[in-house]
Design a protein around this motif. Structure first.
Motif, PDB file in Angstrom:
ATOM      1  N   LEU A 193       0.840  -1.200   0.000  1.00 46.28           N
ATOM      2  CA  LEU A 193       0.000   0.000   0.000  1.00 46.28           C
ATOM      3  C   LEU A 193       0.875   1.249   0.000  1.00 46.28           C
ATOM      4  N   LEU A 194       1.909   1.226   0.836  1.00 44.85           N
ATOM      5  CA  LEU A 194       2.804   2.373   0.924  1.00 44.85           C
ATOM      6  C   LEU A 194       3.615   2.557  -0.351  1.00 44.85           C
ATOM      7  N   GLN A 195       4.083   1.456  -0.926  1.00 47.71           N
ATOM      8  CA  GLN A 195       4.858   1.537  -2.163  1.00 47.71           C
ATOM      9  C   GLN A 195       4.029   2.117  -3.291  1.00 47.71           C
ATOM     10  N   SER A 196       2.734   1.816  -3.297  1.00 45.19           N
ATOM     11  CA  SER A 196       1.854   2.392  -4.323  1.00 45.19           C
ATOM     12  C   SER A 196       1.709   3.896  -4.139  1.00 45.19           C
ATOM     13  N   GLY A 197       1.729   4.362  -2.885  1.00 48.29           N
ATOM     14  CA  GLY A 197       1.521   5.771  -2.619  1.00 48.29           C
ATOM     15  C   GLY A 197       2.759   6.638  -2.741  1.00 48.29           C
ATOM     16  N   GLU A 198       3.943   6.057  -2.582  1.00 43.62           N
ATOM     17  CA  GLU A 198       5.178   6.842  -2.580  1.00 43.62           C
ATOM     18  C   GLU A 198       5.400   7.680  -3.843  1.00 43.62           C
ATOM     19  N   PRO A 199       5.057   7.175  -5.055  1.00 49.30           N
ATOM     20  CA  PRO A 199       5.293   7.996  -6.248  1.00 49.30           C
ATOM     21  C   PRO A 199       4.493   9.300  -6.279  1.00 49.30           C
ATOM     22  N   TYR A 200       3.497   9.438  -5.404  1.00 48.57           N
ATOM     23  CA  TYR A 200       2.642  10.625  -5.434  1.00 48.57           C
ATOM     24  C   TYR A 200       3.062  11.681  -4.414  1.00 48.57           C
ATOM     25  N   ILE A 201       4.181  11.434  -3.722  1.00 45.47           N
ATOM     26  CA  ILE A 201       4.705  12.459  -2.817  1.00 45.47           C
ATOM     27  C   ILE A 201       4.939  13.757  -3.608  1.00 45.47           C
ATOM     28  N   ARG A 202       4.455  14.847  -3.042  1.00 48.46           N
ATOM     29  CA  ARG A 202       4.486  16.205  -3.602  1.00 48.46           C
ATOM     30  C   ARG A 202       3.330  16.489  -4.565  1.00 48.46           C
ATOM     31  N   LEU A 203       2.504  15.500  -4.894  1.00 51.13           N
ATOM     32  CA  LEU A 203       1.311  15.782  -5.701  1.00 51.13           C
ATOM     33  C   LEU A 203       0.373  16.684  -4.911  1.00 51.13           C
ATOM     34  N   ASP A 204      -0.094  17.767  -5.530  1.00 54.02           N
ATOM     35  CA  ASP A 204      -0.952  18.737  -4.844  1.00 54.02           C
ATOM     36  C   ASP A 204      -2.245  18.096  -4.341  1.00 54.02           C
ATOM     37  N   TYR A 205      -2.612  18.462  -3.129  1.00 54.22           N
ATOM     38  CA  TYR A 205      -3.903  18.080  -2.549  1.00 54.22           C
ATOM     39  C   TYR A 205      -5.028  18.695  -3.376  1.00 54.22           C
ATOM     40  N   PHE A 206      -6.130  17.939  -3.526  1.00 48.58           N
ATOM     41  CA  PHE A 206      -7.306  18.483  -4.207  1.00 48.58           C
ATOM     42  C   PHE A 206      -8.550  17.968  -3.505  1.00 48.58           C
ATOM     43  N   TRP A 207      -9.367  18.875  -2.980  1.00 50.76           N
ATOM     44  CA  TRP A 207     -10.565  18.477  -2.235  1.00 50.76           C
ATOM     45  C   TRP A 207     -11.502  17.657  -3.112  1.00 50.76           C
ATOM     46  N   GLY A 208     -11.915  16.496  -2.607  1.00 43.37           N
ATOM     47  CA  GLY A 208     -12.785  15.596  -3.359  1.00 43.37           C
ATOM     48  C   GLY A 208     -12.031  14.749  -4.356  1.00 43.37           C
ATOM     49  N   GLY A 209     -10.706  14.962  -4.461  1.00 45.52           N
ATOM     50  CA  GLY A 209      -9.925  14.306  -5.506  1.00 45.52           C
ATOM     51  C   GLY A 209      -9.815  12.800  -5.347  1.00 45.52           C
ATOM     52  N   MET A 210     -10.035  12.107  -6.465  1.00 44.25           N
ATOM     53  CA  MET A 210      -9.963  10.644  -6.503  1.00 44.25           C
ATOM     54  C   MET A 210      -9.092  10.175  -7.657  1.00 44.25           C
ATOM     55  N   SER A 211      -8.208  11.039  -8.157  1.00 44.62           N
ATOM     56  CA  SER A 211      -7.400  10.685  -9.315  1.00 44.62           C
ATOM     57  C   SER A 211      -5.967  11.175  -9.128  1.00 44.62           C
TER      58      SER A 211
END
Length: 317
Positions: A193-211
């Motif tokens: 789960l963590l390995q899947s999420g690591e590439p998105y470090i620094r991706l801007d937060y977006f309210w309601g965002g699911m993509s």
């Protein structure tokens, strides 16, 4: 189109026809600046580039946006009003509606498909941050988000022919993972789960965002579980209620941490992944990107109110 019920035939599905469809609180929630996210096709890059910090904050503070849909994701239409459809989303569990997450979507962003043409034995899930759908002659058609899922028509050496709301199109094999439609993606460990999420470090937060154009806190945890074979609820409070409860002193990497106002005694407002070594991987708030942060000495340490686990359910079998 006046307010009415749209008949949903048993042999048909309503499918999202744009790269990402934003699900609004009501038809009046969308603003003129949101137009690139309301059309068909959408232009998510343009929309997010043009939104100021204040306009992004208003999506939350003014209760404008509920969630989002990915291309090919199915909905149930319960009502239409002018050019809008009220939907529930079966793939996004929620206490708001037992059938799935509710909200409003521009009707032009949805289309009907026959189940007989949509249901295939194999499904392709986009595992790259983005992947391009292409025509038979190699022309780019649509930029797809991570975890977009489409039925597979035919496998070639380096390409897949997939069913889409716009007819058969093509995607490179290197950007997807194939899985049996009936059983879903293989369930993985907390570390995965963590390995899947690591590439998105620094991706801007977006309210309601699911993509992968932008996630909110629970959208991020939802998507990483989805990538690893787990369907969990859409919202943080539902995620806490549905998971296996874990004592906060016993958390393991991949568990979910939950936070509440009033130093953990008030309303629940945030969720992130426990990363190990006292750290959390999470999508914090508008104006910040997904980050790996220390808990000790922060507001999060004071507001921690609970923890839950989903990955253990499979690994203990």
């Amino acid at each position: 189109m006046s307010e009415q019920m749209i008949e949903q035939q048993s042999g048909e599905l309503w499918i999202t026809e744009v790269q990402v469809a934003t699900v609004w609180t009501d038809p009046e929630s969308a603003r003129s600046i949101d137009r690139p996210g309301l059309t068909n096709p959408t232009n998510l890059d343009q929309w997010m580039d043009e939104l100021t910090f204040e306009k992004r904050v208003a999506l939350c503070d003014e209760n404008r946006v509920q969630t989002q849909l990915l291309y090919g994701e199915s909905v149930i239409i319960t009502e239409t009003k002018d050019e809008w459809a009220r939907v529930v989303i079966p793939s996004q569990p929620s206490k708001k509606d037992r059938r799935g997450y509710p909200g409003w979507v521009p009707l032009k962003q949805l289309t009907r498909v026959k189940k007989s043409k949509w249901n295939k034995d194999t499904t392709a899930a986009v595992t790259s941050r983005f992947a391009w759908l292409e025509s038979a002659n190699g022309e780019p058609v649509m930029k797809l988000s991570f975890m977009t899922m489409l039925p597979v028509i035919r496998e070639q050496e380096d390409w897949l022919e997939v069913a889409t709301p716009d007819g058969p199109l093509f995607i490179e094999q290197q950007h997807v993972e194939l899985f049996p439609t009936a059983s879903g993606l293989q369930q993985q460990s907390g570390q995965k789960l963590l390995q899947s999420g690591e590439p998105y470090i620094r991706l801007d937060y977006f309210w309601g965002g699911m993509s992968s154009f932008g996630y909110d806190c629970s959208g991020f945890t939802y998507a990483m579980h989805k990538a690893n074979g787990y369907q969990i609820p859409r919202d943080a409070d539902d995620q806490l209620a549905a998971g296996v409860s874990v004592k906060t002193e016993d958390v393991m990497p991949g568990d979910l941490l939950f936070f509440a106002y009033k130093e953990g005694t008030g309303g629940l407002h945030h969720v992130g992944f426990y990363y190990g070594d006292g750290k959390m991987l999470h999508s914090p708030q508008t104006g910040k990107g997904i980050e790996l942060t220390e808990l000790k000495g922060t507001i999060y340490e004071k507001e921690l109110c609970g923890a839950a686990r989903y990955w253990q359910q499979t690994e203990e079998k």
